[in-house]
Design a protein around this motif. Sequence first.
Motif, PDB file in Angstrom:
ATOM      1  N   ASN A  13       0.792  -1.270   0.120  1.00 38.94           N
ATOM      2  CA  ASN A  13      -0.001  -0.158   0.027  1.00 38.94           C
ATOM      3  C   ASN A  13       0.790   1.267   0.029  1.00 38.94           C
ATOM      4  OD1 ASN A  13      -1.850   1.857   0.359  1.00 38.94           O
ATOM      5  ND2 ASN A  13      -2.181   1.327   2.407  1.00 38.94           N
ATOM      6  N   PHE A  14       1.155   1.922  -1.261  1.00 43.69           N
ATOM      7  CA  PHE A  14       2.024   2.993  -1.289  1.00 43.69           C
ATOM      8  C   PHE A  14       1.452   4.237  -0.851  1.00 43.69           C
ATOM      9  CE2 PHE A  14       4.844   0.125  -3.598  1.00 43.69           C
ATOM     10  CZ  PHE A  14       5.854   0.852  -4.025  1.00 43.69           C
ATOM     11  N   HIS A  15       0.154   4.328  -0.522  1.00 48.42           N
ATOM     12  CA  HIS A  15      -0.443   5.208   0.179  1.00 48.42           C
ATOM     13  C   HIS A  15      -0.046   5.648   1.591  1.00 48.42           C
ATOM     14  CE1 HIS A  15      -3.293   6.354  -3.188  1.00 48.42           C
ATOM     15  NE2 HIS A  15      -3.529   5.013  -3.453  1.00 48.42           N
ATOM     16  N   ASN A  16       0.801   4.547   2.187  1.00 44.66           N
ATOM     17  CA  ASN A  16       1.094   4.681   3.634  1.00 44.66           C
ATOM     18  C   ASN A  16       2.522   4.848   3.376  1.00 44.66           C
ATOM     19  OD1 ASN A  16       2.442   3.697   5.878  1.00 44.66           O
ATOM     20  ND2 ASN A  16       0.571   2.285   6.295  1.00 44.66           N
ATOM     21  N   GLY A  17       2.754   6.287   3.941  1.00 41.52           N
ATOM     22  CA  GLY A  17       4.187   6.802   4.135  1.00 41.52           C
ATOM     23  C   GLY A  17       5.085   5.877   4.848  1.00 41.52           C
ATOM     24  N   GLU A  18       4.934   5.108   5.711  1.00 42.01           N
ATOM     25  CA  GLU A  18       5.946   4.059   6.437  1.00 42.01           C
ATOM     26  C   GLU A  18       6.222   3.017   5.236  1.00 42.01           C
ATOM     27  OE1 GLU A  18       3.828   2.288   9.963  1.00 42.01           O
ATOM     28  OE2 GLU A  18       4.199   4.069  10.940  1.00 42.01           O
ATOM     29  N   VAL A  19       5.298   2.692   4.527  1.00 41.30           N
ATOM     30  CA  VAL A  19       5.875   1.749   3.444  1.00 41.30           C
ATOM     31  C   VAL A  19       6.835   2.140   2.364  1.00 41.30           C
ATOM     32  CG1 VAL A  19       4.784   0.593   1.304  1.00 41.30           C
ATOM     33  CG2 VAL A  19       3.549   0.290   3.477  1.00 41.30           C
ATOM     34  N   GLN A  20       6.512   3.453   2.045  1.00 42.11           N
ATOM     35  CA  GLN A  20       7.593   4.216   1.203  1.00 42.11           C
ATOM     36  C   GLN A  20       8.831   4.374   1.869  1.00 42.11           C
ATOM     37  OE1 GLN A  20       6.083   7.844  -0.732  1.00 42.11           O
ATOM     38  NE2 GLN A  20       3.947   7.325  -0.845  1.00 42.11           N
ATOM     39  N   ASN A  21       8.731   4.491   3.052  1.00 35.71           N
ATOM     40  CA  ASN A  21      10.018   4.774   3.819  1.00 35.71           C
ATOM     41  C   ASN A  21      11.039   3.442   3.972  1.00 35.71           C
ATOM     42  OD1 ASN A  21       9.356   7.611   4.122  1.00 35.71           O
ATOM     43  ND2 ASN A  21       8.598   7.132   6.179  1.00 35.71           N
ATOM     44  N   ALA A  22      10.232   2.309   4.239  1.00 34.70           N
ATOM     45  CA  ALA A  22      10.648   1.175   4.106  1.00 34.70           C
ATOM     46  C   ALA A  22      11.390   0.744   2.958  1.00 34.70           C
ATOM     47  CB  ALA A  22       9.691   0.008   4.677  1.00 34.70           C
ATOM     48  N   LEU A  23      10.757   1.123   1.700  1.00 38.45           N
ATOM     49  CA  LEU A  23      11.094   0.562   0.629  1.00 38.45           C
ATOM     50  C   LEU A  23      12.528   1.629  -0.043  1.00 38.45           C
ATOM     51  CD1 LEU A  23       7.723   0.122  -1.318  1.00 38.45           C
ATOM     52  CD2 LEU A  23       9.634  -1.710  -0.699  1.00 38.45           C
ATOM     53  N   LEU A  24      12.469   2.768   0.486  1.00 40.09           N
ATOM     54  CA  LEU A  24      13.462   3.544   0.181  1.00 40.09           C
ATOM     55  C   LEU A  24      14.716   3.230   1.047  1.00 40.09           C
ATOM     56  CD1 LEU A  24      11.741   7.043   0.163  1.00 40.09           C
ATOM     57  CD2 LEU A  24      12.782   5.829  -1.826  1.00 40.09           C
ATOM     58  N   ASP A  25      14.465   2.557   2.327  1.00 36.29           N
ATOM     59  CA  ASP A  25      15.563   2.249   3.094  1.00 36.29           C
ATOM     60  C   ASP A  25      16.146   0.868   2.441  1.00 36.29           C
ATOM     61  OD1 ASP A  25      15.304   4.129   4.999  1.00 36.29           O
ATOM     62  OD2 ASP A  25      14.001   2.872   6.586  1.00 36.29           O
ATOM     63  N   VAL A  26      15.180  -0.040   1.833  1.00 33.96           N
ATOM     64  CA  VAL A  26      15.807  -0.962   1.048  1.00 33.96           C
ATOM     65  C   VAL A  26      16.857  -0.564  -0.159  1.00 33.96           C
ATOM     66  CG1 VAL A  26      15.059  -2.845  -0.454  1.00 33.96           C
ATOM     67  CG2 VAL A  26      13.964  -2.828   1.535  1.00 33.96           C
ATOM     68  N   THR A  27      16.263   0.356  -0.551  1.00 32.96           N
ATOM     69  CA  THR A  27      17.052   0.881  -2.020  1.00 32.96           C
ATOM     70  C   THR A  27      18.481   1.514  -1.189  1.00 32.96           C
ATOM     71  OG1 THR A  27      14.881   1.547  -2.893  1.00 32.96           O
ATOM     72  CG2 THR A  27      17.086   2.638  -3.834  1.00 32.96           C
ATOM     73  N   ARG A  28      18.450   2.033  -0.401  1.00 32.21           N
ATOM     74  CA  ARG A  28      19.672   2.679   0.308  1.00 32.21           C
ATOM     75  C   ARG A  28      20.642   1.406   0.560  1.00 32.21           C
ATOM     76  NH1 ARG A  28      21.234   7.683   2.082  1.00 32.21           N
ATOM     77  NH2 ARG A  28      19.105   8.296   2.236  1.00 32.21           N
ATOM     78  N   PHE A  29      20.127   0.316   1.187  1.00 32.94           N
ATOM     79  CA  PHE A  29      20.717  -0.583   1.386  1.00 32.94           C
ATOM     80  C   PHE A  29      21.609  -1.239   0.468  1.00 32.94           C
ATOM     81  CE2 PHE A  29      21.407  -5.476   1.538  1.00 32.94           C
ATOM     82  CZ  PHE A  29      21.960  -5.459   2.559  1.00 32.94           C
ATOM     83  N   TRP A  30      21.187  -1.095  -0.888  1.00 32.23           N
ATOM     84  CA  TRP A  30      21.739  -1.893  -2.152  1.00 32.23           C
ATOM     85  C   TRP A  30      22.671  -0.840  -2.470  1.00 32.23           C
ATOM     86  CZ3 TRP A  30      22.434  -6.825  -2.321  1.00 32.23           C
ATOM     87  CH2 TRP A  30      21.438  -7.584  -1.673  1.00 32.23           C
TER      88      TRP A  30
END
Length: 559
Positions: free
Chosen positions: A190-207
Motif C-alpha cells: 500500500n504505497f498510500h502509507n508513508g511508512e511503506v514508502q520509507n521502508a522501501l527507500l531504506d531497502v534501496t539505500r541498503f543496496w
Amino acid sequence: MQAAIQMQDREGAEPMAKPDRDWWRGAVIYQIYPRSFQDSDGDGVGDLRGILTRLPHIASLGADAIWISPFFKSPMADFGYDVSDYRDVDPLFGTLEDFDAVIAEAHRLGLKVMIDLVLSHTSDQHAWFRESRGSRDNARADWYVWADAKPDGTPPNNWLSIFGGSAWEWDSRRQQYYMHNFLASQPDLNFHNGEVQNALLDVTRFWLERGVDGFRLDTINFYFHSQGLEDNPPLAPESRDYSTAPAVNPYNWQDHVFDKSRPENIAFLKRFRALLDEYPAAAAVGEVGDAQRGLQVVADYTAGGDRVHMCYSFDFLAPDKISAARVRTVLEEFDRVAGDGWSCWAFSNHDVMRHASRWAATEADRTAYLKVVSALLMSLRGSVCIYQGEELGLPEADLAFEDLQDPYGIRFWPEFKGRDGCRTPMAWDSHQPNAGFSTARPWLPVPAEHLTLAVNTQAGEDGSLLEHYRRMLAFRAAHPALSKGSIGFLDTDGDIVAFTRRHGNEQLLCVFNLGGSDAALTLADGMSPVSVPGHGFSGASAEGTIRLGAYDAWFGRIA
C-alpha cells in the motif's frame, strides 16, 4: 565504455576520477536472468558465482552495464519476483559476499551493476505481510491493500490479475480481501502509507551502500491504486492491446485507469530519485506495463530530471512484428509526448517470446534479419537493453507441458505457453553437457537447436551474429550521435527506415532495409552521402542514392 571525467582536487594532488552521472544515457544494458545464466555448484540452477565467471563475455560484447533479475530470498513461486527478504540473497543463488564479488569484478571490467527491485508487491511469506494479515489493528495492518467484501461476499471491485482471475484474494484471518496484481501469493504493498514508502527507500539505500550503480524497477506503474476502488471500465474489442498480457487473458478487456498508472506515483518517484541523487552516479530504469498509455507514462515518469532516469514500455516487446512504419510511429510519438524524457528500448526480455522467433522465424535469412534489426536497435535514440542469448540469436524453446515451471504458462496452457521458452539456460559450449550451463540436469531443458548457436561456435567467426553484436556495440560507442543524439526521420517507402542522429558536430544518416529484397533510397538533390565504416554492412551510396541488399544497412554522413 563511458569515460570518466577528470578533476583536480583543491590541494593540487593527483587528478581524481569524477563519476559520470550521465553514463546511463545511451548505455547498452545486458540483462542476466540468474537462474539460467551459469550454474557454478552443480544444482542445475544458475547463481551469482556463475555470473561472476561469465562477466568477461559481457565485457567483450562492449556493454556498459548489467541488469541482474531478482536474486533476493524468495519462495520462488514467481522465480524471485516474490520477495520474502529484500536485504539478503536466496541461498539458491549464493550469499551477500558472492554478490559483493560480482560487483567488484564487474567494476574491474568496466561494467555498471543494476539490480531488479520489485517494490510493488512482496511474497506472502514476507515478514511484513505475515504481520499485516494477523489482525486489522497491528503495526503493519495498513501496509498492504486490504478491503472489505461486498455485501454478497464478492470482491470489492472488478480488478483483474495479470496472472488470471480476480486481483483480490480472501484472507480468513482478517476476514477481508487483499489485492494482488500478479499471483495470489504476491500481495500488493500500500504505497498510500508513508511508512511503506520509507521502508522501501531504506531497502534501496541498503543496496546503494552495497555498491550497486542502479536499479531496474519492476512494474513501476503498479505502485499506486485508486483508494476509491472504483471498477475499471471495459474496453471495446477493437481497442484491446495484447502487449501486457496474452490474448487469452481477459485482463485485456479492461481499461486499467484505477488499478495502475495513478498520478500519485509521481511524488514517490521524486522521493526515489532524490535518494539516488545522493550517490555519485546511480540510475534507474522503470518497466511500464500499460498497453493503453505506455509511452505517455514513460514520458511522465522520466520528465524534468527529478523522476526516474529512463523507462521502457512494451512497444517493441509486443507480438506485433517490427516494421519501418512502426519504428517511425513509436519513436516520433515518444518524441512528441516525452520532451526531455528518455526511453530504454528492448526487443526481448525474460517475459516475452524471443524476437528471434517472434519476428525472424518467417524471414528467408534469419541471421541476416537478426543482424539488421539489432543494428537498428543500437541506432535508436535512447538506451538499450539486450537479453542474454539475444547476441547468439537463440530462438524461443518449444517445451513440453511437463517441463513447464512458469505458473503463468501452466494456467493458460496450451493457448499461451508462458515465459519458460525464453528462460532456458544460456548456451556456452556445444561440446559440454547442457551447453556448458551446468553439470547437472538444468531447471529447464537446453534445446538441441541452441547447441549450434553456443558462444564457442560463434566466437571469432566474422559472419556470426555474436561478432556482429560486438561490432555494433563498438560502432555505437565510437559515435556519440548514436548513443546520445537527437533523431529525425526521412520519408521512406516499403521496408526502409531512415533517420538522422545528431550530437554536437556529428550528424549521421542511418538507413535500414528490414525486407528480404533489394531496396534503394534516393536523397534530396544536393545531398551527397559519404559512408562511415566499422559496422560490417554492405550498403553502398552513389550519386545521391543509397542501395541496400536484403536485410542490409548503411551508415554515413551527408556532405
